[in-house]
Design a protein around this motif. Structure first.
Motif, PDB file in Angstrom:
ATOM      1  N   ALA A   1      -1.597  -3.219 -17.601  1.00 14.83           N
ATOM      2  CA  ALA A   1      -1.628  -1.831 -18.045  1.00 14.83           C
ATOM      3  C   ALA A   1      -0.836  -0.946 -17.080  1.00 14.83           C
ATOM      4  CB  ALA A   1      -3.078  -1.367 -18.142  1.00 14.83           C
ATOM      5  N   ASN A   2      -0.641   0.274 -17.540  1.00 14.17           N
ATOM      6  CA  ASN A   2      -0.086   1.338 -16.743  1.00 14.17           C
ATOM      7  C   ASN A   2      -0.826   1.437 -15.400  1.00 14.17           C
ATOM      8  OD1 ASN A   2       1.343   3.585 -16.251  1.00 14.17           O
ATOM      9  ND2 ASN A   2       0.253   4.899 -17.704  1.00 14.17           N
ATOM     10  N   GLY A   3      -0.066   1.379 -14.294  1.00 13.37           N
ATOM     11  CA  GLY A   3      -0.690   1.556 -12.988  1.00 13.37           C
ATOM     12  C   GLY A   3      -1.289   0.304 -12.376  1.00 13.37           C
ATOM     13  N   ALA A   4      -1.126  -0.843 -13.030  1.00 13.66           N
ATOM     14  CA  ALA A   4      -1.710  -2.096 -12.520  1.00 13.66           C
ATOM     15  C   ALA A   4      -1.026  -2.575 -11.230  1.00 13.66           C
ATOM     16  CB  ALA A   4      -1.632  -3.182 -13.589  1.00 13.66           C
ATOM     17  N   GLY A   5       0.219  -2.120 -11.010  1.00 10.86           N
ATOM     18  CA  GLY A   5       0.951  -2.538  -9.819  1.00 10.86           C
ATOM     19  C   GLY A   5       2.169  -3.399 -10.122  1.00 10.86           C
ATOM     20  N   LYS A   6       2.592  -3.404 -11.368  1.00 12.03           N
ATOM     21  CA  LYS A   6       3.714  -4.254 -11.775  1.00 12.03           C
ATOM     22  C   LYS A   6       5.029  -3.806 -11.131  1.00 12.03           C
ATOM     23  CE  LYS A   6       3.173  -3.363 -16.173  1.00 12.03           C
ATOM     24  NZ  LYS A   6       2.171  -2.277 -16.010  1.00 12.03           N
ATOM     25  N   SER A   7       5.322  -2.520 -11.252  1.00 13.38           N
ATOM     26  CA  SER A   7       6.576  -2.016 -10.682  1.00 13.38           C
ATOM     27  C   SER A   7       6.594  -2.188  -9.170  1.00 13.38           C
ATOM     28  CB  SER A   7       6.764  -0.532 -11.009  1.00 13.38           C
ATOM     29  OG  SER A   7       6.777  -0.338 -12.390  1.00 13.38           O
ATOM     30  N   THR A   8       5.446  -1.968  -8.573  1.00 11.73           N
ATOM     31  CA  THR A   8       5.337  -2.113  -7.116  1.00 11.73           C
ATOM     32  C   THR A   8       5.648  -3.554  -6.699  1.00 11.73           C
ATOM     33  OG1 THR A   8       3.690  -0.359  -7.040  1.00 11.73           O
ATOM     34  CG2 THR A   8       3.754  -1.865  -5.165  1.00 11.73           C
ATOM     35  N   THR A   9       5.180  -4.513  -7.478  1.00  9.11           N
ATOM     36  CA  THR A   9       5.456  -5.926  -7.186  1.00  9.11           C
ATOM     37  C   THR A   9       6.959  -6.193  -7.228  1.00  9.11           C
ATOM     38  OG1 THR A   9       3.323  -6.541  -8.131  1.00  9.11           O
ATOM     39  CG2 THR A   9       4.970  -8.295  -7.939  1.00  9.11           C
TER      40      THR A   9
ATOM     41  N   ASP B   1      12.198  -4.516 -15.177  1.00  9.17           N
ATOM     42  CA  ASP B   1      11.001  -3.685 -15.198  1.00  9.17           C
ATOM     43  C   ASP B   1      10.925  -2.933 -16.526  1.00  9.17           C
ATOM     44  OD1 ASP B   1       8.748  -2.280 -14.636  1.00  9.17           O
ATOM     45  OD2 ASP B   1       9.558  -1.216 -12.896  1.00  9.17           O
ATOM     46  N   GLU B   2      10.092  -3.414 -17.415  1.00  5.19           N
ATOM     47  CA  GLU B   2       9.849  -2.773 -18.704  1.00  5.19           C
ATOM     48  C   GLU B   2      11.096  -2.395 -19.491  1.00  5.19           C
ATOM     49  OE1 GLU B   2       6.602  -0.108 -19.220  1.00  5.19           O
ATOM     50  OE2 GLU B   2       5.747  -0.772 -17.325  1.00  5.19           O
ATOM     51  N   PRO B   3      11.886  -3.405 -19.841  1.00  5.12           N
ATOM     52  CA  PRO B   3      13.076  -3.093 -20.640  1.00  5.12           C
ATOM     53  C   PRO B   3      12.738  -2.518 -22.015  1.00  5.12           C
ATOM     54  CG  PRO B   3      12.731  -5.472 -20.520  1.00  5.12           C
ATOM     55  CD  PRO B   3      11.784  -4.835 -19.538  1.00  5.12           C
TER      56      PRO B   3
ATOM     57  N   GLU C   1       6.195  -6.253 -17.870  1.00  7.84           N
ATOM     58  CA  GLU C   1       6.068  -5.554 -19.161  1.00  7.84           C
ATOM     59  C   GLU C   1       4.668  -5.020 -19.428  1.00  7.84           C
ATOM     60  OE1 GLU C   1       7.220  -4.239 -21.829  1.00  7.84           O
ATOM     61  OE2 GLU C   1       9.342  -4.644 -21.559  1.00  7.84           O
ATOM     62  N   GLN C   2       4.650  -3.868 -20.108  1.00  6.06           N
ATOM     63  CA  GLN C   2       3.409  -3.361 -20.697  1.00  6.06           C
ATOM     64  C   GLN C   2       3.302  -3.774 -22.155  1.00  6.06           C
ATOM     65  OE1 GLN C   2       1.696   0.790 -20.314  1.00  6.06           O
ATOM     66  NE2 GLN C   2       3.396   0.924 -18.865  1.00  6.06           N
ATOM     67  N   ASN C   3       4.454  -4.160 -22.746  1.00  5.98           N
ATOM     68  CA  ASN C   3       4.469  -4.677 -24.114  1.00  5.98           C
ATOM     69  C   ASN C   3       4.050  -6.145 -24.053  1.00  5.98           C
ATOM     70  OD1 ASN C   3       5.073  -5.650 -26.683  1.00  5.98           O
ATOM     71  ND2 ASN C   3       6.762  -4.205 -26.941  1.00  5.98           N
TER      72      ASN C   3
ATOM     73  N   SER D   1       0.833  -1.206   0.000  1.00  7.71           N
ATOM     74  CA  SER D   1       0.000   0.000   0.000  1.00  7.71           C
ATOM     75  C   SER D   1       0.861   1.246   0.000  1.00  7.71           C
ATOM     76  CB  SER D   1      -0.882   0.025   1.246  1.00  7.71           C
ATOM     77  OG  SER D   1      -1.795  -1.054   1.202  1.00  7.71           O
ATOM     78  N   TYR D   2       0.361   2.272  -0.660  1.00  7.66           N
ATOM     79  CA  TYR D   2       0.943   3.616  -0.550  1.00  7.66           C
ATOM     80  C   TYR D   2      -0.098   4.440   0.190  1.00  7.66           C
ATOM     81  CZ  TYR D   2       4.014   1.987  -4.331  1.00  7.66           C
ATOM     82  OH  TYR D   2       4.915   1.277  -5.108  1.00  7.66           O
ATOM     83  N   GLY D   3       0.128   4.667   1.458  1.00 14.33           N
ATOM     84  CA  GLY D   3      -0.891   5.357   2.237  1.00 14.33           C
ATOM     85  C   GLY D   3      -2.190   4.564   2.200  1.00 14.33           C
TER      86      GLY D   3
ATOM     87  N   GLU E   1      -4.189   0.798  -1.947  1.00 11.81           N
ATOM     88  CA  GLU E   1      -3.648  -0.554  -1.995  1.00 11.81           C
ATOM     89  C   GLU E   1      -3.260  -0.846  -3.447  1.00 11.81           C
ATOM     90  OE1 GLU E   1      -6.096  -4.062  -0.872  1.00 11.81           O
ATOM     91  OE2 GLU E   1      -4.675  -4.225   0.802  1.00 11.81           O
ATOM     92  N   ALA E   2      -1.954  -0.780  -3.732  1.00 10.42           N
ATOM     93  CA  ALA E   2      -1.484  -0.920  -5.114  1.00 10.42           C
ATOM     94  C   ALA E   2      -1.416  -2.388  -5.522  1.00 10.42           C
ATOM     95  CB  ALA E   2      -0.112  -0.263  -5.269  1.00 10.42           C
ATOM     96  N   VAL E   3      -1.071  -3.262  -4.579  1.00 10.89           N
ATOM     97  CA  VAL E   3      -1.022  -4.711  -4.827  1.00 10.89           C
ATOM     98  C   VAL E   3      -1.880  -5.371  -3.755  1.00 10.89           C
ATOM     99  CG1 VAL E   3       0.472  -6.735  -4.917  1.00 10.89           C
ATOM    100  CG2 VAL E   3       1.238  -4.591  -5.931  1.00 10.89           C
TER     101      VAL E   3
HETATM  102  P1  ATP Z   1       3.688   1.610 -14.641  1.00 10.29           P
HETATM  103  O1  ATP Z   1       3.861   0.768 -15.825  1.00 10.29           O
HETATM  104  O2  ATP Z   1       3.087   2.949 -14.917  1.00 10.29           O
HETATM  105  O3  ATP Z   1       4.891   1.682 -13.742  1.00 10.29           O
HETATM  106  P2  ATP Z   1       2.694  -0.341 -12.867  1.00 10.29           P
HETATM  107  O4  ATP Z   1       1.804  -1.456 -13.290  1.00 10.29           O
HETATM  108  O5  ATP Z   1       4.108  -0.658 -12.679  1.00 10.29           O
HETATM  109  O6  ATP Z   1       2.540   0.864 -13.833  1.00 10.29           O
HETATM  110  P3  ATP Z   1       2.776   0.782 -10.259  1.00 10.29           P
HETATM  111  O7  ATP Z   1       3.801   1.783 -10.653  1.00 10.29           O
HETATM  112  O8  ATP Z   1       3.225  -0.363  -9.448  1.00 10.29           O
HETATM  113  O9  ATP Z   1       2.048   0.225 -11.546  1.00 10.29           O
HETATM  114  O10 ATP Z   1       1.605   1.555  -9.541  1.00 10.29           O
HETATM  115  C1  ATP Z   1       0.470   0.894  -8.969  1.00 10.29           C
HETATM  116  C2  ATP Z   1      -0.416   1.904  -8.282  1.00 10.29           C
HETATM  117  O11 ATP Z   1       0.229   2.488  -7.165  1.00 10.29           O
HETATM  118  C3  ATP Z   1      -0.828   3.074  -9.160  1.00 10.29           C
HETATM  119  O12 ATP Z   1      -2.154   3.419  -8.812  1.00 10.29           O
HETATM  120  C4  ATP Z   1       0.105   4.179  -8.772  1.00 10.29           C
HETATM  121  O13 ATP Z   1      -0.467   5.435  -8.982  1.00 10.29           O
HETATM  122  C5  ATP Z   1       0.327   3.893  -7.305  1.00 10.29           C
HETATM  123  N1  ATP Z   1       1.678   4.293  -6.866  1.00 10.29           N
HETATM  124  C6  ATP Z   1       2.842   3.852  -7.368  1.00 10.29           C
HETATM  125  N2  ATP Z   1       3.899   4.371  -6.718  1.00 10.29           N
HETATM  126  C7  ATP Z   1       3.380   5.189  -5.788  1.00 10.29           C
HETATM  127  C8  ATP Z   1       3.941   6.058  -4.775  1.00 10.29           C
HETATM  128  N3  ATP Z   1       5.256   6.151  -4.600  1.00 10.29           N
HETATM  129  N4  ATP Z   1       3.088   6.761  -4.004  1.00 10.29           N
HETATM  130  C9  ATP Z   1       1.755   6.672  -4.170  1.00 10.29           C
HETATM  131  N5  ATP Z   1       1.164   5.884  -5.086  1.00 10.29           N
HETATM  132  C10 ATP Z   1       1.947   5.165  -5.896  1.00 10.29           C
END
Ligand code: ATP
Length: 239
Positions: free
Chosen positions: A40-48, A164-166, A196-198, A15-17, A20-22
Motif C-alpha cells: 500500500a501507499n506508504g509501506a516503504g516501497k519507494s524508500t527500498t 517505481d510504479e510505472p 507497484e501499488q497495482n 529511517s527518516y529521522g 523507521e520506513a524500512v
Molecule cells: P508510495 O507509494 O506513497 O510512494 P511507498 O510504499 O513507496 O509509498 P515510501 O514512500 O517509501 O512508501 O514511504 C515509507 C514511509 O516513509 C512513509 O511513512 C512515508 O511517510 C515516510 N517517508 C517517505 N519519504 C520520507 C521523507 N523524505 N521524509 C520523511 N518521511 C518520509
C-alpha cells in the motif's frame, strides 16, 4: 542448490529521522526474472528502491549485486554496475525531443558502437516513440512519457532495471500495454525489479513477489501463488 541471486538484500533498514520506513528486510532478485515488491501507499516501497540506487542513506543492511557489495557505493557507481532505475515519467526533459531524451540515456556508457542498434530496439518496443522521435517530449501523453522513461533507462544497457510504479496515473489499457512490454523486455533477458501499488497487474507479470507492509516483508512467493492467496486477495485485490 538454488542459483546465486543477482541481487541480495539483507537486513535493510532506512529511517527518516525517528521514522523507521524500512524495518530490516531481506529479499533477492534472480537473473532473468521479474520480481515485484507490492504494498500500500506508504509501506516503504519507494524508500527500498532509493536505498538500492544509493539515493538514500541506509541505517543498516547489505546489498550484494553480481557478487559485489554495492551497499556503500555512490549512485553513479551503482548505475555504472548496471543497476538502472527508470526515472518517473514526468522527469523526461520536456524541452528536448524524444530522440534526444533517449540519447541522453546512453551518456554513461563507454561503448558507443551499439547505440544506434539500441535506439532501434527501443523504437521496436515502443513504436509510438519512433513516430514522435523529433517531437518535444513535453508534448507526449502520460503513457508515452512513461514509455520514454523506460526507453531512456534501456539506453543505459542495464543488467537490472528498477521501476517505481510505472502504472501511476495511467489508464488501465495503457498500464496493460506497458506491463506487456516489460514482459517482452524481460523475455529478451533483462532482470526486472518492479515496485507497484497495482498489485494485481504486478503479480500477473512477476515470477516472484514480496508483500511489504509498514516497512516489513510479510509474504514472499511466486507471483501466481500470491495472486491466488486469500490474504493477498482480501487485502489488495478487493476480495
Ligand atoms: P508510495 O507509494 O506513497 O510512494 P511507498 O510504499 O513507496 O509509498 P515510501 O514512500 O517509501 O512508501 O514511504 C515509507 C514511509 O516513509 C512513509 O511513512 C512515508 O511517510 C515516510 N517517508 C517517505 N519519504 C520520507 C521523507 N523524505 N521524509 C520523511 N518521511 C518520509
Amino acid at each position: 542448490a538454488a542459483a546465486t541471486p543477482l541481487l541480495q538484500v539483507n537486513g535493510l533498514k532506512v529511517s527518516y529521522g525517528h521514522i523507521e520506513a524500512v524495518k530490516g528486510i531481506d529479499f533477492e532478485l534472480h537473473e532473468g526474472q521479474i520480481t515485484t515488491l507490492v504494498g500500500a501507499n506508504g509501506a516503504g516501497k519507494s524508500t527500498t528502491l532509493l536505498a538500492l540506487s544509493g539515493l538514500t542513506k541506509k541505517a543498516a543492511g547489505s546489498v550484494r549485486f553480481a557478487g559485489e557489495d554495492i551497499g556503500a557505493l555512490a549512485p553513479h557507481k551503482i548505475v555504472s554496475r548496471g543497476v538502472v532505475q527508470v526515472a518517473e515519467g514526468r522527469a523526461t526533459l520536456t524541452t528536448l525531443t524524444v530522440r534526444e531524451n533517449l540519447e541522453l540515456g546512453a551518456y554513461t556508457r563507454k561503448d558507443r558502437g551499439s547505440r544506434a542498434r539500441d535506439l532501434d530496439y527501443v523504437y521496436s518496443l515502443f513504436p509510438r516513440l519512433k513516430e514522435r522521435a523529433d517531437g518535444l517530449a513535453g508534448n507526449l501523453s502520460g503513457g508515452e512519457q512513461q514509455m520514454l522513461a523506460i526507453g531512456r533507462a534501456l539506453m543505459a544497457k542495464p543488467r537490472l532495471l528498477l521501476l517505481d510504479e510505472p502504472s501511476m496515473g495511467l489508464a488501465p489499457i495503457i498500464v496493460q500495454d506497458i506491463f506487456r512490454t516489460l514482459r517482452e523486455i524481460n523475455k529478451a533477458g533483462l532482470t526486472i525489479f518492479l515496485v507497484e501499488q497495482n498489485v494485481r497487474q504486478a503479480l500477473k507479470i512477476a515470477d516472484r513477489g514480496y508483500v511489504l507492509e509498514t516497512g516489513k516483508i510479510v509474504m514472499a512467493d511466486s507471483g501466481r501463488a500470491l495472486l491466488g492467496n486469500p490474504k493477498v486477495q482480501d487485502a489488495y485485490l478487493g476480495g
